[in-house]
Write an enzyme that holds these catalytic residues in place. Structure first.
Site, PDB file in Angstrom:
ATOM      1  N   TYR A  62       0.826  -1.220   0.000  1.00 58.41           N
ATOM      2  CA  TYR A  62       0.000   0.000   0.000  1.00 58.41           C
ATOM      3  C   TYR A  62       0.857   1.266   0.000  1.00 58.41           C
ATOM      4  CZ  TYR A  62      -4.041  -2.930   0.352  1.00 58.41           C
ATOM      5  OH  TYR A  62      -5.002  -3.872   0.065  1.00 58.41           O
ATOM      6  N   GLN A  97     -15.371   3.071  -5.590  1.00 58.05           N
ATOM      7  CA  GLN A  97     -14.693   1.936  -4.955  1.00 58.05           C
ATOM      8  C   GLN A  97     -13.191   2.182  -4.928  1.00 58.05           C
ATOM      9  OE1 GLN A  97     -16.581  -1.949  -6.637  1.00 58.05           O
ATOM     10  NE2 GLN A  97     -17.021  -0.332  -8.096  1.00 58.05           N
ATOM     11  N   ASN A  98     -12.776   3.273  -5.545  1.00 59.31           N
ATOM     12  CA  ASN A  98     -11.344   3.531  -5.671  1.00 59.31           C
ATOM     13  C   ASN A  98     -10.790   4.143  -4.397  1.00 59.31           C
ATOM     14  OD1 ASN A  98     -11.694   2.618  -8.227  1.00 59.31           O
ATOM     15  ND2 ASN A  98     -11.671   4.642  -9.198  1.00 59.31           N
ATOM     16  N   ASP A 100      -7.878   5.824  -4.521  1.00 61.49           N
ATOM     17  CA  ASP A 100      -7.121   7.026  -4.893  1.00 61.49           C
ATOM     18  C   ASP A 100      -7.991   8.261  -4.673  1.00 61.49           C
ATOM     19  OD1 ASP A 100      -8.621   7.873  -7.347  1.00 61.49           O
ATOM     20  OD2 ASP A 100      -7.929   5.959  -8.139  1.00 61.49           O
ATOM     21  N   HIS A 115     -14.651   2.036  -0.190  1.00 64.37           N
ATOM     22  CA  HIS A 115     -13.558   1.118   0.139  1.00 64.37           C
ATOM     23  C   HIS A 115     -12.379   1.831   0.800  1.00 64.37           C
ATOM     24  CE1 HIS A 115     -15.037  -2.039  -3.046  1.00 64.37           C
ATOM     25  NE2 HIS A 115     -15.820  -1.952  -1.988  1.00 64.37           N
ATOM     26  N   GLY A 181     -16.526   2.053 -15.234  1.00 60.61           N
ATOM     27  CA  GLY A 181     -15.223   1.419 -15.033  1.00 60.61           C
ATOM     28  C   GLY A 181     -15.148   0.451 -13.880  1.00 60.61           C
ATOM     29  N   SER A 183     -15.964  -3.780 -12.821  1.00 62.59           N
ATOM     30  CA  SER A 183     -16.259  -5.090 -13.396  1.00 62.59           C
ATOM     31  C   SER A 183     -17.537  -5.699 -12.824  1.00 62.59           C
ATOM     32  CB  SER A 183     -15.088  -6.040 -13.142  1.00 62.59           C
ATOM     33  OG  SER A 183     -14.862  -6.168 -11.756  1.00 62.59           O
ATOM     34  N   ASN A 207     -18.246   1.550 -19.781  1.00 61.99           N
ATOM     35  CA  ASN A 207     -17.145   0.640 -19.461  1.00 61.99           C
ATOM     36  C   ASN A 207     -16.422   0.217 -20.735  1.00 61.99           C
ATOM     37  OD1 ASN A 207     -16.052  -0.522 -17.016  1.00 61.99           O
ATOM     38  ND2 ASN A 207     -16.544  -2.536 -17.855  1.00 61.99           N
ATOM     39  N   LEU A 208     -15.200  -0.253 -20.553  1.00 61.76           N
ATOM     40  CA  LEU A 208     -14.409  -0.712 -21.689  1.00 61.76           C
ATOM     41  C   LEU A 208     -15.037  -1.929 -22.342  1.00 61.76           C
ATOM     42  CD1 LEU A 208     -11.778   0.222 -22.967  1.00 61.76           C
ATOM     43  CD2 LEU A 208     -10.545  -1.322 -21.426  1.00 61.76           C
TER      44      LEU A 208
HETATM   45  N1  APR Z   1     -12.135   2.943 -19.404  1.00 58.98           N
HETATM   46  C1  APR Z   1     -13.264   2.349 -18.938  1.00 58.98           C
HETATM   47  N2  APR Z   1     -13.269   1.158 -18.315  1.00 58.98           N
HETATM   48  C2  APR Z   1     -12.101   0.528 -18.177  1.00 58.98           C
HETATM   49  C3  APR Z   1     -10.870   1.087 -18.631  1.00 58.98           C
HETATM   50  C4  APR Z   1     -10.927   2.359 -19.276  1.00 58.98           C
HETATM   51  N3  APR Z   1      -9.837   2.960 -19.740  1.00 58.98           N
HETATM   52  N4  APR Z   1      -9.878   0.207 -18.337  1.00 58.98           N
HETATM   53  C5  APR Z   1     -10.442  -0.830 -17.724  1.00 58.98           C
HETATM   54  N5  APR Z   1     -11.787  -0.653 -17.624  1.00 58.98           N
HETATM   55  C6  APR Z   1     -12.777  -1.534 -17.015  1.00 58.98           C
HETATM   56  C7  APR Z   1     -12.471  -3.018 -17.155  1.00 58.98           C
HETATM   57  O1  APR Z   1     -12.995  -3.501 -18.377  1.00 58.98           O
HETATM   58  C8  APR Z   1     -13.194  -3.591 -15.940  1.00 58.98           C
HETATM   59  O2  APR Z   1     -14.546  -3.911 -16.238  1.00 58.98           O
HETATM   60  O3  APR Z   1     -12.783  -1.275 -15.631  1.00 58.98           O
HETATM   61  C9  APR Z   1     -13.170  -2.437 -14.923  1.00 58.98           C
HETATM   62  C10 APR Z   1     -12.190  -2.624 -13.775  1.00 58.98           C
HETATM   63  O4  APR Z   1     -12.595  -3.714 -13.017  1.00 58.98           O
HETATM   64  P1  APR Z   1     -11.796  -4.196 -11.720  1.00 58.98           P
HETATM   65  O5  APR Z   1     -10.340  -4.258 -12.035  1.00 58.98           O
HETATM   66  O6  APR Z   1     -12.456  -5.437 -11.243  1.00 58.98           O
HETATM   67  O7  APR Z   1     -11.985  -3.001 -10.680  1.00 58.98           O
HETATM   68  P2  APR Z   1     -13.229  -2.665  -9.740  1.00 58.98           P
HETATM   69  O8  APR Z   1     -14.507  -3.079 -10.372  1.00 58.98           O
HETATM   70  O9  APR Z   1     -13.072  -1.253  -9.342  1.00 58.98           O
HETATM   71  O10 APR Z   1     -12.967  -3.586  -8.494  1.00 58.98           O
HETATM   72  C11 APR Z   1     -13.847  -3.480  -7.399  1.00 58.98           C
HETATM   73  O11 APR Z   1     -12.594  -4.984  -6.060  1.00 58.98           O
HETATM   74  O12 APR Z   1     -10.497  -5.656  -5.783  1.00 58.98           O
HETATM   75  C12 APR Z   1     -11.524  -5.003  -5.166  1.00 58.98           C
HETATM   76  O13 APR Z   1     -11.583  -3.318  -3.524  1.00 58.98           O
HETATM   77  C13 APR Z   1     -11.165  -3.573  -4.843  1.00 58.98           C
HETATM   78  O14 APR Z   1     -12.416  -1.567  -5.230  1.00 58.98           O
HETATM   79  C14 APR Z   1     -11.982  -2.781  -5.811  1.00 58.98           C
HETATM   80  C15 APR Z   1     -13.154  -3.701  -6.089  1.00 58.98           C
END
Ligand code: APR
Length: 240
Positions: A62, A97-98, A100, A115, A181, A183, A207-208
């Site tokens: 971290y 959920q970020n 940052d 989070h 953004g 999953s 989302n991507l």
């Molecule tokens: N623009 C839009 N979406 C994007 C981009 C982009 N440039 N790059 C990636 N993505 C999408 C991916 O396709 C994916 O669906 O962002 C999503 C990221 O998913 P995760 O990595 O699973 O992140 P997140 O959903 O924030 O995770 C949730 O899980 O690990 C724990 O506590 C952690 O807060 C986190 C939580």
């Protein structure tokens, strides 16, 4: 002619953001690398048990993420949401959920960090949550009680996310629920689209790629956050 998909000027909007909104700022997402976070398993660096087993590794992990987050800048998607807040005021709530602080650095004020935050430390002795920008590896003292038991103020798997009541109240009361953004793999955040839909909100995903949401969104805009979020915000503001 009336466009039923167009939000009314008085719409209340909840935006849920995940790692994808910060990806183009240079912060890696979580699930792109086979469930490993920069070479570590989730169990090792994102659970209370992992911290008990090896606190030094977890603090280093971290510390590196805190330094990385401080070295990058908000992108066009963060700025677009701040622009939306300037127009909607308290009719907009960003739930992130970020961990940052890129929403805040883009000048968003109505942000809930469900989070936790990298720029805060949580004292395991007294429970105080203090603003924190330095490393924790060397076990600095808590500014409140003096004990050397600080940990990152981030929510690990098995722990309760922050401000759930405030978030749920906003989700059930909103007219538009927007997921950006994320999953859709981690609850309770992943369940908010179903809750919003059950209470009559229009649901939108930016989302991507289409996410794993159990309940389909009414509208799905696929693309990079820096492209689709400013365009979506422009569309909302044009109708307001
Ligand atoms: N623009 C839009 N979406 C994007 C981009 C982009 N440039 N790059 C990636 N993505 C999408 C991916 O396709 C994916 O669906 O962002 C999503 C990221 O998913 P995760 O990595 O699973 O992140 P997140 O959903 O924030 O995770 C949730 O899980 O690990 C724990 O506590 C952690 O807060 C986190 C939580």
């Amino acid at each position: 002619m009336t466009d039923t998909a167009a939000p009314a000027a008085a719409s209340r909007i909840v935006v849920l953001t995940g790692a994808g909104i910060s990806a183009e700022s240079g912060i890696p997402t979580f699930r792109d690398a086979g469930g490993l976070w920069e070479g570590h398993s989730v169990e090792d660096v994102a659970t209370p048990q992992g911290f008990e087993r090896d606190p030094v590794t977890v603090q280093r992990f971290y510390d590196a993420r805190r330094r990385a987050a401080a070295s990058v800048a908000p992108n066009a998607a963060h700025h677009a949401l701040a622009r939306l807040e300037r127009s909607l005021g308290d009719r907009l709530l960003v739930v992130t959920q970020n961990v940052d602080d890129l929403h805040e650095r883009a000048a968003s004020h109505r942000v809930v960090h469900m989070h936790g935050r990298l720029d805060r430390a949580l004292c395991r002795a007294c429970g105080a949550r203090s603003e924190w920008h330095d490393d924790l590896e060397d076990r600095p003292s808590c500014p409140v009680c003096g004990e050397r038991m600080l940990r990152p103020d981030v929510v690990w798997f098995g722990e309760m996310p922050y401000e759930l009541d405030r978030i749920e109240n906003a989700v059930v009361a909103c007219d538009i629920f927007v997921s950006i953004g994320t999953s859709g793999a981690v609850y309770p955040a992943a369940g908010y689209v179903a809750l919003a839909a059950a209470f009559g909100a229009r649901t939108v995903e930016l989302n991507l790629e289409p996410s794993d949401a159990v309940v389909p969104f009414d509208e799905s805009l696929v693309g990079r956050a820096t492209d689709v979020v400013p365009a979506w915000v422009d569309g909302i503001l044009a109708r307001s």
